[in-house]
Design a protein around this motif. Structure first.
Motif, mmCIF file in Angstrom:
data_model
loop_
_atom_site.group_PDB
_atom_site.id
_atom_site.type_symbol
_atom_site.label_atom_id
_atom_site.label_comp_id
_atom_site.label_asym_id
_atom_site.label_seq_id
_atom_site.Cartn_x
_atom_site.Cartn_y
_atom_site.Cartn_z
ATOM 1 N N ASP A 1 0.802 -1.232 0.000
ATOM 2 C CA ASP A 1 0.000 0.000 0.000
ATOM 3 C C ASP A 1 0.829 1.273 0.000
ATOM 4 N N ASP A 2 2.129 1.198 0.218
ATOM 5 C CA ASP A 2 2.937 2.412 0.327
ATOM 6 C C ASP A 2 3.071 3.095 -1.037
ATOM 7 N N TYR A 3 2.888 4.389 -1.059
ATOM 8 C CA TYR A 3 2.907 5.149 -2.311
ATOM 9 C C TYR A 3 4.291 5.212 -2.935
ATOM 10 N N ARG A 4 5.341 4.920 -2.161
ATOM 11 C CA ARG A 4 6.709 5.000 -2.674
ATOM 12 C C ARG A 4 7.145 3.719 -3.404
ATOM 13 N N LEU A 5 6.310 2.714 -3.388
ATOM 14 C CA LEU A 5 6.631 1.450 -4.060
ATOM 15 C C LEU A 5 6.630 1.651 -5.579
ATOM 16 N N ALA A 6 7.675 1.122 -6.258
ATOM 17 C CA ALA A 6 7.820 1.336 -7.704
ATOM 18 C C ALA A 6 7.580 0.078 -8.534
ATOM 19 N N ALA A 7 7.754 -1.130 -7.956
ATOM 20 C CA ALA A 7 7.544 -2.371 -8.705
ATOM 21 C C ALA A 7 7.486 -3.527 -7.716
ATOM 22 N N VAL A 8 6.900 -4.632 -8.159
ATOM 23 C CA VAL A 8 6.777 -5.828 -7.318
ATOM 24 C C VAL A 8 7.313 -7.028 -8.095
ATOM 25 N N LEU A 9 8.201 -7.773 -7.456
ATOM 26 C CA LEU A 9 8.698 -9.042 -7.987
ATOM 27 C C LEU A 9 8.104 -10.156 -7.130
ATOM 28 N N PHE A 10 7.303 -11.016 -7.740
ATOM 29 C CA PHE A 10 6.554 -12.004 -6.961
ATOM 30 C C PHE A 10 6.807 -13.410 -7.486
#
Length: 802
Positions: free
Chosen positions: A530-539
């Motif tokens: 939920d953090d607005y500073r997150l730029a991408a997710v590797l899952f």
């Protein structure tokens, strides 16, 4: 390890065979630099390289040729091999042959990598029968060159066999590429003297199939060191202490030919010269990461290190807690973690990340990432190279921890570490290419190109079934491309990820740039996503979890749309047509299906068998299951460990019972009573009529068999395409039409046609995603790292102003 100088001194007389055997074990752990110093200190010089005599090159006897890795064998295969050896010995004298090389591990049925102690007597009896036949036919029996992991077993067999044979009628092949060569010769010399017999030793100067060794690898890492080792062996054979050994020497280096020729002639030894091209190992730090793990059963010193590592874990449980700016939090509540193989054994505790800690990690990483992105590429490569070296040095401890926490066998964990090192090497190799500007061309008066820039702060969601590989893959790709990364491991693999993270912090990497955020997805995952500073997710994980993550990211009000690179596994299927050799394929099928207890994302789950060989292959697979050893994962003898959790075990047993009720359970060996305290499932064969019957992924040692008719191939391909899991398909065809049909019509991310190894034998070759198998490119490639950068278009005038 005994000093090498001891083998040439009077003190050698005082050593016992037990002491020398211990030296053989310890030499496996000698690092290359220490070995080089000891060999150089001996001041050994090779004999004069000038010789007027030119020896013709002879054909290298088969006994000296490097044998392929000994594959597991069924009862029928082992008995057939034994009968072949008997016939070869009977025919040897008629054809003028003087020796028959024998591989002991091919004499006993065993679908594992190496035999346990149980079949030792059986192997010995067969070897003794072959030896007696060889004596009768005046043929020398030779134990062919062993793999390093088999060496101590072979020495034990040799020790028991020598008293039963005449002097000089038994030999063993050795290689100068082994760090244990001189201790082995010392042991054999002492053994031969005690029994007052001659023993033939065949020593090859060829290097082994490996470029770079590590601190836990008994193979030598350079041609220079192999030459020194070979010289030390020759010096020992010339000494009075080697007089009971009858040497035969094989070399590959043409510059040593005159010296070896002179040496063999002056001592009445036998020598061959084989001129082959050999690849010199590189000193490049990036290529040095290609070393493979020491998955050696039978090396007692390494076994002892594993035992010590497991003991330390049980005596001092490990801890997984949030680590921000290099500082570990100890204020939160903890949850105990238990071993899947013994659910009453504590292996550590887990401290979940709070929302405040998640926010703090983003805050410190934001500033650190800006500074990191401004550093030259060499500054980013340095800490990742150091991390790879630390990973190699601590592989035994990490494998033991992985076994205790996830239930993965130690050898499976070592295989995963090998793959992780391979991914690191690829990332370090391809990073410069990934960050190269892309030229768009020139227009009138201007030039345009795309400049790569990092995304910012990346979140890595790590799976339980590949924690080490995915930790290395995601972390190295993110950091090398200039990003910061926050890592949230699966709760079932938090301890091993925590150990990896601490190794990462031992490098020159800025501590603010990375953070470890353990905890459940329901809470910790929510705070991070939920953090607005997150730029991408590797899952990496299940398709349903990937869908939930995508849904959560899409609902972030006022935030940018984020890239989600998912690796969600799938159904790895294989197809075998009627013309295949079952005995050749059987070991590969077993390893691919039941390695990692069937829980690897690419474990073989479905096997299509053409009707003409279906019954025979089913029977061979059923018989072979009894040779797979189910046991505690920390045991070096275990082929299959437990599944990860009670939930997975119950789901797998429910799946099996559904098929049992329908009369479609083909084979399942009994589970030993001592394993009832863990989440163990015996290897199981189930019958399917169509892949549509599989509604979910069941991650367990279960292989589903489906018969197919060549005339209904179109329907079979449609079924596979309809499943939505397009991860990998392996085809073993002899029919070109079948191969072409599958290649044109099957919607799959990776098609392997008649591969030498089935996945996951070659873990370094990870698969890319398609359909329900995810969206991530192939790890280790340029495309994988390019997903972690954004491109800025820059247009400049061809003629600079001013």
């Amino acid at each position: 390890m005994l000093p090498l100088s001891l083998y040439y001194s009077d003190e050698f007389r005082l050593l016992t065979t037990q002491q020398l055997l211990k030296a053989v074990q310890q030499a496996a752990l000698c690092d290359s630099e220490n070995l080089r110093e000891q060999l150089s200190a001996l001041n050994l010089t090779f004999y004069a390289t000038q010789s007027s005599h030119t020896q013709s090159l002879e054909t290298l006897p088969d006994a000296y040729r490097r044998r392929p890795t000994c594959i597991p064998m069924t009862s029928a295969q082992a008995n057939h091999r034994f009968n072949v050896y008997l016939k070869d010995i009977e025919a040897a004298r008629e054809h003028g042959l003087t020796r028959i090389p024998v591989i002991p591990l091919e004499l006993h049925p065993n679908c594992s990598v190496t035999p346990s102690k149980a079949p030792f007597e059986s192997i010995l009896r067969k070897l003794f029968a072959l030896a007696q036949m060889a004596v009768t036919n005046h043929v020398q029996l030779q134990l062919a060159e062993p793999e390093e992991g088999e060496l101590e077993l072979w020495l034990d067999l040799l020790t028991h066999l020598m008293p039963e044979l005449p002097s000089g009628r038994l030999s063993i092949a050795l290689n100068a590429g082994s760090k244990r060569l001189l201790p082995i010769l010392g042991y054999l010399a002492k053994l031969a003297r005690e029994q007052n017999k001659k023993l033939r030793v065949c020593i090859s100067q060829r290097g082994l199939t490996k470029n770079v060794a590590s601190s836990t690898d008994p193979l030598i890492d350079s041609e220079e060191l192999i030459k020194l080792n070979f010289a030390a062996a020759c010096a020992f054979l010339e000494s009075e202490y080697g007089d009971r050994l009858v040497p035969e020497l094989v070399i590959t280096d043409p510059t040593l030919q005159p010296a070896i020729t002179s040496l063999c002639r002056s001592h009445d030894w036998t020598g061959w010269v084989e001129l082959v091209s050999s690849v010199s190992p590189t000193s490049d730090a990036i290529e040095a990461l290609s070393s493979h793990p020491c998955t050696l059963r039978g090396v007692h010193s390494i076994d002892n290190r594993f035992s010590d590592a497991v003991h330390n874990i049980t005596e001092t449980p490990r801890r997984a807690a949030p680590i921000i700016s290099g500082q570990e939090s100890t204020a939160n509540e903890t949850e105990q973690k238990y071993c899947p193989a013994a659910i009453d054994t504590t292996v550590g505790d887990l401290t979940a990340t709070t929302e405040a800690q998640a926010r703090s990690a983003f805050t410190v990483a934001e500033e650190a990432q800006r500074l990191w992105a401004g550093l030259p590429l060499s500054a980013r490569i340095e800490p990742l190279s150091a991390f790879a070296q630390l990973l190699s040095e601590h592989r035994i401890e990490l494998a033991a921890l992985s076994a205790c926490e996830t239930g993965k066998t130690i050898d499976d964990a070592l295989l995963e570490i090998s793959a992780a090192l391979g991914i690191l090497r690829k990332h370090l190799t391809h990073i410069e290419e990934s960050l190269a500007p892309i030229t768009l061309g020139s227009s009138t008066g201007a030039h345009s190109e795309l400049l790569p820039l990092p995304l910012g702060i990346v979140l890595g969601l790590l799976p339980w079934n590949q924690p080490i590989l995915q930790f290395c893959s995601k972390t190295s790709a993110a950091l090398l491309t200039g990003n910061a990364i926050l890592l949230k491991p699966d709760t079932q693999a938090s301890l091993v990820c925590s150990a990896l993270f601490r190794l990462l912090l031992q490098t020159a990497l800025p501590a603010d740039l990375v953070a470890l955020m353990p905890g459940p997805m329901e809470t910790t995952g929510k705070y991070l996503l939920d953090d607005y500073r997150l730029a991408a997710v590797l899952f990496s994980g299940s398709p349903m979890d990937a869908i939930d993550i995508h849904r959560r990211l899409s609902k972030r009000v006022g935030s940018q749309m984020l890239p989600l690179m998912s690796d969600t596994g799938g159904f790895h299927a294989a197809m075998i047509d009627v013309d295949q050799d079952i005995s050749e394929l059987l070991p590969r099928l077993l390893k691919s299906a039941f390695c990692f207890a069937g829980q690897h994302p690419a474990s073989l789950r479905i096997l299509y068998i053409e009707e003409g060989i279906a019954e025979q292959l089913e029977q061979s697979l059923s018989n072979a299951l009894t040779f797979l050893r189910i046991g505690k994962p920390e045991s070096r003898d275990a082929d299959i460990g437990p599944v990860l959790s009670r939930e997975r075990m119950d789901r797998a047993y429910l799946h099996i019972e559904r098929f049992r009720a329908k009369g479609r359970l083909i084979a399942q060996p009994e589970l030993r009573s001592e394993l009832e305290e863990g989440y163990f499932i015996p290897p199981t064969l189930l019958r399917l009529y169509t892949i549509d019957e599989l509604q979910e992924q069941v991650e367990a040692p279960i292989l589903h068999l489906i018969k197919f008719n060549r005339d209904e191939l179109e329907r079979t391909i449609d079924e596979l395409n309809r499943s939505g899991f397009a991860m990998a398909f392996t085809l073993f065809p002899h029919d070109a039409h079948l191969c072409n049909s599958v290649e044109r019509k099957l919607q799959i991310s990776e098609l392997n046609i008649a591969p030498e190894f089935l996945f996951p034998e070659n873990l370094a070759q990870n698969l890319s995603g398609l359909g329900l198998s995810g969206t991530a490119p192939l790890p280790g490639t340029v495309d994988y790292m390019r997903t972690l950068i954004r491109h800025q278009r820059v247009t400049r005038p061809l003629k600079q102003p001013g």
